[in-house]
Design a protein around this motif. Structure first.
Motif, mmCIF file in Angstrom:
data_model
loop_
_atom_site.group_PDB
_atom_site.id
_atom_site.type_symbol
_atom_site.label_atom_id
_atom_site.label_comp_id
_atom_site.label_asym_id
_atom_site.label_seq_id
_atom_site.Cartn_x
_atom_site.Cartn_y
_atom_site.Cartn_z
ATOM 1 N N LYS A 83 1.244 4.166 13.194
ATOM 2 C CA LYS A 83 2.121 4.015 12.027
ATOM 3 C C LYS A 83 3.585 4.120 12.455
ATOM 4 O O LYS A 83 4.417 3.307 12.068
ATOM 5 C CB LYS A 83 1.780 5.084 10.993
ATOM 6 N N HIS A 84 3.908 5.137 13.253
ATOM 7 C CA HIS A 84 5.296 5.352 13.630
ATOM 8 C C HIS A 84 5.804 4.329 14.657
ATOM 9 O O HIS A 84 6.957 3.920 14.592
ATOM 10 C CB HIS A 84 5.499 6.799 14.083
ATOM 11 N N MET A 87 6.592 1.238 12.646
ATOM 12 C CA MET A 87 7.851 1.378 11.926
ATOM 13 C C MET A 87 9.046 1.234 12.864
ATOM 14 O O MET A 87 10.067 0.656 12.481
ATOM 15 C CB MET A 87 7.866 2.704 11.168
ATOM 16 N N ASN A 90 10.026 -2.258 13.226
ATOM 17 C CA ASN A 90 10.303 -2.876 11.920
ATOM 18 C C ASN A 90 9.051 -3.466 11.289
ATOM 19 O O ASN A 90 9.115 -4.464 10.573
ATOM 20 C CB ASN A 90 11.411 -3.932 12.017
ATOM 21 N N ASP A 92 4.732 -2.190 10.013
ATOM 22 C CA ASP A 92 4.049 -1.156 9.242
ATOM 23 C C ASP A 92 2.560 -1.173 9.576
ATOM 24 O O ASP A 92 2.036 -2.152 10.097
ATOM 25 C CB ASP A 92 4.247 -1.392 7.746
ATOM 26 N N ARG A 94 -0.894 -0.470 7.371
ATOM 27 C CA ARG A 94 -1.393 -0.253 6.011
ATOM 28 C C ARG A 94 -2.900 -0.038 6.062
ATOM 29 O O ARG A 94 -3.581 -0.572 6.933
ATOM 30 C CB ARG A 94 -1.077 -1.468 5.138
ATOM 31 N N TRP A 108 4.070 -6.804 11.884
ATOM 32 C CA TRP A 108 5.340 -6.689 12.604
ATOM 33 C C TRP A 108 6.078 -8.014 12.490
ATOM 34 O O TRP A 108 5.464 -9.063 12.315
ATOM 35 C CB TRP A 108 5.121 -6.266 14.058
#
Length: 116
Positions: A83-84, A87, A90, A92, A94, A108
């Motif tokens: 997850k990190h 992020m 840019n 995520d 889910r 991404w």
């Protein structure tokens, strides 16, 4: 970024192999995110095993492991890490439950390059 993508996909595959039902199907799909065609998406699906479905409210927390999963080795960092990292790129990670499936979607941005 390709190395980070490799780490993220490997963590998702390890998670699916560890927590899916024995001898069950695990499927993946690579393509564009239907919600945003400017993003790539890696979708991974598996049927839940003995630990059951993950707790959506805790799923991406550091050290989270389902109560029924404590018989397996693991740190509870895999999905947190994915997850990190997503992020940071840019993107995520889910989660959704679809029928009987556990579904993770890693998205991404697609970077276009031009030849000169």
């Amino acid at each position: 970024e390709p190395m980070l993508l490799n780490v993220m996909i490997n963590n998702l595959l390890d998670n699916a192999l560890a927590y899916s039902a024995p001898n069950s199907e695990i499927t993946y799909r690579l393509g564009c995110d239907p919600a945003n065609p400017k993003q790539a998406m890696f979708e991974l699906r598996n049927l839940p095993g003995k630990p059951g479905y993950p707790d959506e409210s805790k799923l991406f927390q550091k050290y989270y492991r389902a109560a029924a999963a404590h018989h397996r080795t693991g740190s509870g960092l895999g999905l947190y890490l994915v997850k990190h990292l997503a992020m940071l790129c840019n993107g995520d990670l889910r989660y959704r439950r679809e029928d009987d499936w556990v579904v993770f979607e890693l998205v991404w941005p697609i970077h276009h390059t031009t030849e000169t």
